[in-house]
Design an enzyme around this catalytic site. Structure first.
Site, mmCIF file in Angstrom:
data_model
loop_
_atom_site.group_PDB
_atom_site.id
_atom_site.type_symbol
_atom_site.label_atom_id
_atom_site.label_comp_id
_atom_site.label_asym_id
_atom_site.label_seq_id
_atom_site.Cartn_x
_atom_site.Cartn_y
_atom_site.Cartn_z
ATOM 1 C CD GLU A 32 0.893 43.682 9.451
ATOM 2 O OE1 GLU A 32 1.103 43.106 8.364
ATOM 3 O OE2 GLU A 32 0.857 44.919 9.548
ATOM 4 C CD GLU A 33 2.237 48.248 9.209
ATOM 5 O OE1 GLU A 33 2.750 47.912 8.125
ATOM 6 O OE2 GLU A 33 1.071 48.666 9.311
ATOM 7 C CG ASP B 236 2.774 46.856 14.148
ATOM 8 O OD1 ASP B 236 1.623 46.419 13.981
ATOM 9 O OD2 ASP B 236 3.724 46.544 13.401
HETATM 10 ZN ZN LIG Z 1 0.425 48.352 7.273
HETATM 11 ZN ZN LIG Z 2 -1.854 46.932 8.705
#
Ligand SMILES: [Zn+2]
Ligand SMILES: [Zn+2]
Length: 437
Positions: free
Chosen positions: A163-164, A96
């Site tokens: 992930e963010e 992402d």
């Molecule tokens: Zn990041």
């Molecule tokens: Zn990252």
């Protein structure tokens, strides 16, 4: 499997050269990997909206001989290559990007406009460098497919969503990552780093990233005329006290040897000079490593908010509402020490001591630790690969506070060096884990 390898060899790209030394083979792959990097960089996708990225990479992984399952944990993908008896190794890359307007001036800079969850349009940029992760991921897949005669076991390569936002790893685990696919004994991931010069690898045995919690506090008072404070319970004064007292969690309540952060990043209340509002909204980020420190902070925030409200004489039915945003929490990533130290030795002997270093832990969040959190049968390590272009590093004498950080609109790593180094590091870590007995 043979058929897939033939297909791979029939691509227009240079075919994997298993016999050549690893770095030569990676060097030969670099034009293709850089083209992929630039393409991914120009087409970033927001968390949990990764559609194009897995659709682009899944067919390439299939051509290399992986069995690929898409739409795991919404937009994630799992690529499996079974290659005889041996351990199961998982390599993970996150896909992402961020709602950031790119300002790098790169010729392939993103002009993409995406949509936040509430529908608001936003520029999107690979400001965390996950595009370098993906290109290295494909470089590693390519090498390991070409070197199948040099390892034995099962390779699971994971394209992770979100992930963010701290959602992706959990979404993939909840969608049966460890029941539908071979469960790894070892997990490796890497992240590009704005704290290291390009091509230098950093490893942090033990905690490497922090518990990240978001907490909202609705501080409720009794509003009224700004000239008649005696008839009100002023939530602005109360919220100000709460903000200050919260800092005693760090300075007075926790062990000074345990790092932690309580930051009030947003303080919103009121509309006009002469009106005392009914409430104030505070938004906090809370960072820690140890679970007991995390608990102390979260319990303490609730206690302090309530305690200050009582001290201010707020009525019982107007006590603050403290909300820990559970769906935005990311647990700390703890690099299991045996594996992390082994990786450190491995990288040192392969790349040399001048390209390998121990890094102190960071207070940022990374959800990769979920893959081995609370499961002693899984070892895991997230390592860093320096991305700061050498000339920029030298110009500031290594003082990275003078340079763009990750998530900056100006973050433009030396992608070629990151990708080549990370591909080599991941490949040797995989060959080491899956070495033939
Ligand atoms: Zn990041
Ligand atoms: Zn990252």
């Amino acid at each position: 499997m043979k058929r897939f390898l033939l297909l791979a060899a029939s691509l227009t790209l240079p075919s994997p050269a298993a016999a050549a030394p690893l770095s030569d083979a990676i060097h030969a792959d670099m034009p293709q990997l850089m083209a992929l990097y630039r393409d991914l960089h120009a087409h970033p996708e927001l968390s949990m909206q990764e559609i194009r990225t897995p659709a682009l990479l899944a067919p390439q992984l299939r051509k290399l001989g992986f069995v690929v399952t898409e739409h795991v944990g919404k937009t994630g993908a799992v690529a499996v290559m079974k290659n005889g008896p041996g351990p199961v190794l998982m390599l993970r890359a996150d896909m992402d990007a961020l709602p950031v307007k790119e300002n790098t001036g790169l010729p392939f800079a993103s002009t993409v406009i995406g949509k936040l969850r509430d529908g608001t349009p936003t520029p999107v940029m690979h400001a965390c460098g996950h595009d370098t992760h993906l290109a290295s991921f494909m470089g590693t897949a390519r090498r390991l497919a070409a070197m199948k005669d040099q390892w034995s076991g099962t390779l699971v390569m994971l394209l992770q969503s979100g992930e963010e936002t701290g959602e992706g790893a959990k979404a993939m685990l909840d969608d049966g990552l460890y029941t539908r696919f071979p469960k790894p004994g070892t997990v490796f991931a890497f992240h590009d780093s704005a704290m290291l010069p390009a091509g230098v690898i950093g490893v942090t045995p033990g905690y490497t990233t922090a518990n990240v919690d978001s907490v909202d506090i609705l501080v409720r008072g009794v509003g009224g005329h700004g000239a008649v404070p005696q008839a009100t319970k002023d939530p602005i004064v109360l919220a100000s006290r709460i903000v200050l007292t919260l800092q005693t969690l760090i300075s007075r309540e926790k062990n000074p040897l345990d790092p932690a952060v309580v930051t009030v990043g947003s303080f919103q209340g009121g509309t006009k000079n002469n009106v005392i509002p009914d409430d104030v909204k505070l938004q906090l980020t809370v960072r820690s490593y140890k679970p007991e420190v995390r608990k102390l902070l979260l319990d303490g925030i609730a206690r302090i908010a309530r305690g200050e409200a009582i001290a201010a004489g707020v009525p019982d039915d107007r006590m603050p509402v403290v909300t820990v945003l559970a769906n935005q929490a990311t647990p700390a990533t703890f690099n299991t020490e045996k594996l992390a130290n082994h990786a450190l030795d491995l990288f040192k002997s392969h790349f040399g001591a001048d390209r390998t270093t121990i890094l102190p832990p960071l207070m940022v969040g990374e959800d990769v630790g979920r893959y081995w959190l609370d499961d002693p049968s899984v070892e895991g390590t997230l390592f860093w690969v320096g991305g700061v272009p050498r000339a920029k590093w030298d110009a500031v004498g290594g003082d990275t506070t003078k340079l763009p950080s990750l998530h900056s609109a100006l973050w433009a790593p030396d992608a070629e060096t990151v990708i080549a180094t990370a591909t080599e590091a991941m490949t040797i870590a995989a060959l080491d884990t899956l070495k033939k007995s």
